[in-house]
Motif scaffolding. Structure first.
Motif, PDB file in Angstrom:
ATOM      1  N   SER A   1      92.041 139.126 -13.881  1.00  0.00           N
ATOM      2  CA  SER A   1      93.212 140.009 -13.783  1.00  0.00           C
ATOM      3  C   SER A   1      94.447 139.234 -13.326  1.00  0.00           C
ATOM      4  N   PHE A   2      94.267 138.273 -12.417  1.00  0.00           N
ATOM      5  CA  PHE A   2      95.392 137.445 -11.989  1.00  0.00           C
ATOM      6  C   PHE A   2      95.954 136.632 -13.151  1.00  0.00           C
ATOM      7  N   LEU A   3      95.055 136.008 -13.912  1.00  0.00           N
ATOM      8  CA  LEU A   3      95.512 135.214 -15.059  1.00  0.00           C
ATOM      9  C   LEU A   3      96.175 136.082 -16.124  1.00  0.00           C
ATOM     10  N   LEU A   4      95.630 137.274 -16.342  1.00  0.00           N
ATOM     11  CA  LEU A   4      96.234 138.170 -17.330  1.00  0.00           C
ATOM     12  C   LEU A   4      97.655 138.553 -16.915  1.00  0.00           C
ATOM     13  N   LEU A   5      97.833 138.915 -15.660  1.00  0.00           N
ATOM     14  CA  LEU A   5      99.172 139.255 -15.184  1.00  0.00           C
ATOM     15  C   LEU A   5     100.117 138.060 -15.261  1.00  0.00           C
ATOM     16  N   LEU A   6      99.639 136.891 -14.871  1.00  0.00           N
ATOM     17  CA  LEU A   6     100.464 135.688 -14.909  1.00  0.00           C
ATOM     18  C   LEU A   6     100.867 135.325 -16.337  1.00  0.00           C
ATOM     19  N   LEU A   7      99.911 135.371 -17.255  1.00  0.00           N
ATOM     20  CA  LEU A   7     100.197 134.989 -18.639  1.00  0.00           C
ATOM     21  C   LEU A   7     101.078 136.013 -19.350  1.00  0.00           C
ATOM     22  N   VAL A   8     100.835 137.290 -19.104  1.00  0.00           N
ATOM     23  CA  VAL A   8     101.677 138.308 -19.736  1.00  0.00           C
ATOM     24  C   VAL A   8     103.112 138.187 -19.226  1.00  0.00           C
ATOM     25  N   LEU A   9     103.271 138.006 -17.927  1.00  0.00           N
ATOM     26  CA  LEU A   9     104.611 137.869 -17.367  1.00  0.00           C
ATOM     27  C   LEU A   9     105.326 136.638 -17.912  1.00  0.00           C
ATOM     28  N   SER A  10     104.645 135.499 -17.905  1.00  0.00           N
ATOM     29  CA  SER A  10     105.309 134.271 -18.339  1.00  0.00           C
ATOM     30  C   SER A  10     105.567 134.257 -19.844  1.00  0.00           C
ATOM     31  N   TYR A  11     104.610 134.701 -20.653  1.00  0.00           N
ATOM     32  CA  TYR A  11     104.793 134.634 -22.101  1.00  0.00           C
ATOM     33  C   TYR A  11     105.809 135.663 -22.601  1.00  0.00           C
ATOM     34  N   THR A  12     105.752 136.879 -22.082  1.00  0.00           N
ATOM     35  CA  THR A  12     106.737 137.872 -22.517  1.00  0.00           C
ATOM     36  C   THR A  12     108.129 137.511 -22.026  1.00  0.00           C
ATOM     37  N   SER A  13     108.231 136.901 -20.855  1.00  0.00           N
ATOM     38  CA  SER A  13     109.541 136.439 -20.374  1.00  0.00           C
ATOM     39  C   SER A  13     110.094 135.358 -21.282  1.00  0.00           C
TER      40      SER A  13
END
Length: 158
Positions: free
Chosen positions: A30-42
């Protein structure tokens, strides 16, 4: 058509993510999913809105296909890569093989969106996106290691 292709590809990755054995803790996932979604969508919003390096079609299906790719497909593909790395205990030949396979899957998703004219690149070469994916690999592996140390220190993982 692009929505259907993107949906099928995303569901394929989602099913493979759900049904493969997890070698990392669910909190790490869940941490990686939140981190990757935030960074990639940004990053995608910076490329699309601020720098005008991409043009996305104006219809709703194309926009949903683009967001589905950014929110689910790319992060789940990278998390599956990190999960496979944890299983293999960093064997070099498998690391290279999994890296190439993951980059191939990300490239296929990108090409489906590009050839169905969901978006067009304006002076943005594809090798720049390859560098972004590699940076996301490295960031996600380092973040997982640091988060795992935190989970050990807090006593969540024994």
């Amino acid at each position: 058509m692009p929505f259907a292709l993107t949906l099928c590809l995303t569901l394929l990755i989602l099913y493979s993510f759900i049904f493969t054995k997890k070698y990392i803790h669910p909190l790490e996932i869940s941490f990686l999913l939140l981190l990757l979604v935030l960074s990639y969508t940004s990053l995608m919003s910076i490329l699309y809105v601020n720098l005008d390096l991409w043009e996305i079609r104006k219809d709703n299906y194309a926009r949903v296909a683009f967001e589905l790719n950014s929110i689910l497909y790319v992060p789940l593909t990278i998390i599956t890569f990190v999960n496979l790395l944890e299983k293999q205990k960093w064997k070099l030949t498998r690391l290279i093989g999994y890296s190439i396979l993951t980059l191939f899957f990300l490239f296929i998703g990108e090409q489906i969106l590009k050839h169905t004219k969901v978006f067009q690149h304006n002076n943005f070469p594809l090798h720049h996106l390859l560098l972004v994916w590699i940076a996301l690999f490295i960031i996600s592996v380092i973040a997982k290691k640091l988060f795992r140390k935190l989970l050990f220190r807090e006593g969540i993982i024994k």
